[in-house]
Design an enzyme around this catalytic site. Structure first.
Site, short mmCIF file in Angstrom:
data_model
loop_
_atom_site.label_atom_id
_atom_site.label_comp_id
_atom_site.label_asym_id
_atom_site.label_seq_id
_atom_site.Cartn_x
_atom_site.Cartn_y
_atom_site.Cartn_z
CB THR A 23 -0.93 0.00 1.22
OG1 THR A 23 -1.71 -1.19 1.23
CG2 THR A 23 -1.86 1.21 1.20
CD1 TRP A 83 -1.30 1.21 -6.24
CD2 TRP A 83 -2.02 2.81 -4.85
NE1 TRP A 83 -2.40 1.80 -6.82
CE2 TRP A 83 -2.86 2.79 -5.99
CE3 TRP A 83 -2.29 3.74 -3.84
CZ2 TRP A 83 -3.94 3.66 -6.14
CZ3 TRP A 83 -3.36 4.61 -3.99
CH2 TRP A 83 -4.17 4.56 -5.12
CG HIS A 84 -0.52 5.79 -1.22
ND1 HIS A 84 -0.97 4.56 -0.75
CD2 HIS A 84 -1.61 6.60 -1.25
CE1 HIS A 84 -2.27 4.66 -0.49
NE2 HIS A 84 -2.69 5.86 -0.80
N GLY A 85 3.64 5.82 -3.35
CA GLY A 85 4.86 6.50 -3.77
C GLY A 85 6.10 5.75 -3.35
CE1 TYR A 111 -5.11 7.94 -2.47
CE2 TYR A 111 -5.49 9.84 -1.08
CZ TYR A 111 -5.08 8.54 -1.22
OH TYR A 111 -4.66 7.82 -0.13
#
Length: 445
Positions: free
Chosen positions: A298, A301-303, A442
């Site tokens: 997770t 996935w965000h960065g 987002y």
């Protein structure tokens, strides 16, 4: 172009909706797919081409998978190739390329859900490339979700009904989401921006806590606002998109918080990563490892910057701790549990927001002055900002309480509520026209 842009609100969507309502049902998928490509291409033609190539390659791989449906080894091979290609494309654009195609993080997960669902049930293949493309690219959810699973959505792609009550309800949700974004998230985002502009070394401890709260509320109402707009748009088109937020700050644990926050993404990780890894079926140690893998994924996935890895690992550790150590205490001491969530979750959002580790460390010394620095720095700054932004915090609190839910469900279709929504819409338009508006947070993920 985004869902809160004036060109979308006054040109693209009204024209599309009129055509959609007038269009015979059998042609609506074609119209929706074409509009989704135009919506994507208006922002960046290259993004549209990436989307087209990605869904076409996945469609071909699905066909190859179903051509060998009796052979488990062949299906596994094609599924492995599909996962490798989707993950590789996403990683390339997120971490190596100079630009990020709009929506790629979300529609890649949508495509992967189709690959995995059809691997599990080869009989449920899409009826055509157009049907598959409509599922993958439909513009209400293209940019930032909700992430829809193939097995939950393909039936609606094939058959759905649109009526004026759905249009009316969807429009109400859309305006409510726009108001969440424009009248709560954006003003509090201004406070967080002012704090970052002044510099963390120049703020007092009370203002640091106020800034942390401001970013936490901004992120919630920004993303929840987008989700409400997407669900409302979907309703107008005859779709029932999944709920994405369920008052996360009413949670009594970090685990419950993330069952209420970005619900569709959490379900995706549960169904397509956590359970295939073994879930909680293989003992305590393996369950803990599986949870850490999910939260590490997770974060990635965000960065790729270290703060996102730190954020994911921190949440993973907290959830493992709750599962095996403090879960019983939290479940029997609700007040303490709420305080625990209200303290810890905003702290984790600070880690999420500040990408530079030195700046992150500095901010935590402002939050906790016994680590160095603190309240002696500009001690009155929080009073000025408190007077300016207190109304927005109170508005966020008011619409988050259980009474607000009950009032909405009971009165959303009354004349007075429609009048309030009408006024809120034009206030939002005024703010957008005057530049008092920021892109959805987002969209950067």
């Amino acid at each position: 172009m985004g869902l809160s842009d004036l060109n979308f609100l006054f040109r693209f969507f009204p024209v599309f909706l009129l055509l959609y309502i007038l269009c015979p049902g059998k042609y609506r998928n074609g119209l929706l797919f074409a509009a989704s490509l135009i919506f994507c291409g208006l922002g960046d033609v290259r993004s549209m081409l990436v989307l087209l190539c990605s869904l076409t390659v996945n469609y071909i791989l699905i066909l190859l998978m179903t051509l060998n449906s009796d052979s488990l080894s062949w299906r596994k091979s094609w599924l492995f190739i599909a996962i490798l290609l989707n993950a590789g494309l996403l990683c390339y654009y997120k971490y190596a390329a100079n630009t990020l195609p709009v929506g790629i993080s979300f529609y890649t997960f949508t495509l992967l859900s189709a690959d995995i669902d059809i691997y599990r049930c080869p009989q449920n293949i899409p009826g055509s490339w157009l049907e598959f493309g409509t599922f993958a690219a439909m513009f209400p959810k293209l940019l930032s979700g909700p992430v829809t699973a193939y097995h939950d959505t393909i039936g609606q792609i094939r058959r759905r009904n649109t009526d004026w009550r759905k249009v009316e309800y969807g429009l109400s949700l859309m305006i409510a989401g726009l108001a969440f974004k424009n009248l709560i998230a954006d003003p509090l985002g201004t406070l967080w921006h002012e704090i970052r502009t002044v510099g963390f070394e120049s703020i007092s401890t009370p203002l640091a806590w106020m800034g942390m709260a401001a970013f936490s509320v901004q992120l919630l109402f920004d993303f929840q606002g987008y989700s409400l707009m997407a669900i409302g748009l979907g309703s107008m088109l005859g779709f029932e998109l999944p709920q994405n937020f369920d008052h996360p700050y009413r949670a009594c644990s970090v685990s419950e918080y993330y069952r209420r926050w970005h619900i569709s993404l959490g379900r995706w990780f549960r169904d397509y990563l956590y359970i295939p890894l073994g879930g909680s079926r293989r003992g305590m140690a393996r369950t803990g490892l599986n949870l850490m893998i999910v939260w590490l994924a997770t974060g990635i996935w965000h960065g790729i910057t270290v703060n996102f890895l730190l954020w994911g690992l921190t949440l993973g550790l907290l959830i493992v701790l709750e599962k095996y150590v403090i879960g019983n205490f939290l479940s029997t001491h609700r007040l303490a549990a709420h305080l625990y969530v209200w303290l810890l979750l905003p702290l984790t959002w600070v880690i999420f927001s500040i990408t530079d580790l030195e700046s992150l460390k500095l901010y935590f010394t402002r939050l906790f002055p016994f680590w160095g620095g603190g309240i002696a720095v500009n001690p009155g700054d929080w009073l000025y900002h408190g007077r300016t932004y207190a109304g927005f915090f109170l508005a966020a609190l008011a619409v988050s309480c259980p009474l607000a839910d009950r009032l909405w469900k009971k009165y959303w279709n009354t004349l007075i509520t429609k009048g309030i929504l009408f006024v809120l819409f034009w206030i939002c338009v005024y703010r957008i026209v005057n530049g008092l508006h920021n892109p959805f947070l987002y969209l950067g993920f």
